[in-house]
Design an enzyme around this catalytic site. Structure first.
Site, short mmCIF file in Angstrom:
data_model
loop_
_atom_site.label_atom_id
_atom_site.label_comp_id
_atom_site.label_asym_id
_atom_site.label_seq_id
_atom_site.Cartn_x
_atom_site.Cartn_y
_atom_site.Cartn_z
N ASP A 73 0.76 -1.24 -0.01
CA ASP A 73 0.12 -0.10 0.08
C ASP A 73 0.87 1.34 -0.02
O ASP A 73 2.06 1.26 0.59
CB ASP A 73 -0.88 0.02 1.27
CG ASP A 73 -2.10 0.91 1.21
OD1 ASP A 73 -2.53 1.48 0.12
OD2 ASP A 73 -2.70 1.19 2.27
N ASN A 102 -10.50 -2.59 -5.88
CA ASN A 102 -9.62 -1.33 -6.79
C ASN A 102 -10.45 -1.41 -8.03
O ASN A 102 -10.02 -0.48 -8.77
CB ASN A 102 -8.42 -2.15 -6.99
CG ASN A 102 -7.36 -1.93 -5.45
OD1 ASN A 102 -6.58 -2.95 -5.48
ND2 ASN A 102 -7.80 -1.06 -4.62
#
Ligand code: FPP
Length: 261
Positions: free
Chosen positions: A41, A89
């Site tokens: 991330d 996502n």
């Protein structure tokens, strides 16, 4: 983030700064995790800090993927699972999704040979059907070219969501019960594990997340029941060898009891 680090020597802790080489030597003294899962991330924030488009962060993140695979393989890690694209996502802007979906094509071109040479077996975890055909082809090519490899298993979790994975496993198990292949009383934890996408791979010993977020975000929810969790402030493109080594050293210091005393 690195700075000082507590060196563990026969149960005592000593504050000191270790070099990369010293960290490596220290790691060799204890067993390494068999399976590591990483939530990569912070690519977007890394790019923003530099005034670059988010895609530049993902490009830098891909370089870090390459380095991380090399480090894990050199340490003798048996399985590495990289959370590369979650089912959530897909909600990102179309251009960003497309960029991320094309990364496996680029990675195939630049890294396939090295992975073959390193005897790494590449697998994909996730709902292939939701990804574009070019992504599926690239991932398929990785799987075919490395299928007979016997070294580290490298799982790319792409279009992956753990709740989806669990639901799919439940559907398959119900089907088997309905067909009379197994009785509902025979549904054990092992049966569940055998229906997950990670079947045949030991549960992760260590889960790492970069970028300072302290969340699991739908990653390996069943499998991480007894995993050690390790978080770092470093953004994924800055996840250096030293940070990775530190995660493993910290893991080696922890006392895993699996609920026992
Ligand atoms: C999260 O950062 C990262 C991703 C959604 C993509 C991760 C993908 C890679 C590192 C490359 C994968 C490579 C291959 C070959 C599959 P973010 O964009 O959410 O960062 P932010 O939270 O700072 O916005």
């Amino acid at each position: 983030m690195i700075g000082t680090f507590k060196k563990w020597v026969s149960g005592s802790t000593t504050e000191q700064v270790l070099s990369e080489q010293e960290m490596y030597e220290q790691i060799q003294k204890h067993p390494v995790p068999e399976h590591i899962g990483i939530i990569m991330d912070g690519n977007g924030r890394w790019a923003k800090k530099r005034g670059l488009p988010r895609t530049a962060g993902h490009a830098a993140g891909m370089k870090r993927v390459r380095e991380t695979i090399r480090i894990a393989n050199d340490l003798g890690i048996k399985a590495l699972t990289l959370y590369s694209f979650s089912t959530e996502n897909f909600k990102r802007p179309k251009e960003e999704v497309e960029y991320l979906m094309k990364l496996p094509i680029e990675f195939l071109r630049t890294d396939l040979q090295e992975l073959v040479d390193r005897n790494v077996k590449v697998q994909m975890l996730g709902d292939k059907e939701k990804t574009p055909s070019y992504t599926q082809s690239a991932l398929r090519e990785f799987e075919v070219q490395t299928e007979h490899n016997t070294g580290m298993i490298l799982n790319f979790a792409i279009s992956y969501g753990s709740r989806d994975e669990i639901l799919q496993a439940i559907r398959e198990i119900i089907e088997e019960v309905e067909k009379g292949n197994i009785d509902k009383d025979q549904i054990t934890e092992q049966v569940m594990s055998d229906h997950l996408l990670t079947r045949g791979i030991p549960d992760p010993d260590l889960i790492i997340r970069s970028s300072g977020e302290i969340r699991i975000s739908n990653f390996l929810l069943w499998q991480l029941a007894y995993s050690e969790l390790w978080f770092t402030e470093e953004l994924w493109p800055d996840f250096s060898k030293k940070v990775f080594y530190q995660a493993i050293l910290d893991f080696q210091k922890r006392n895993r009891r699996y609920g026992a005393v």
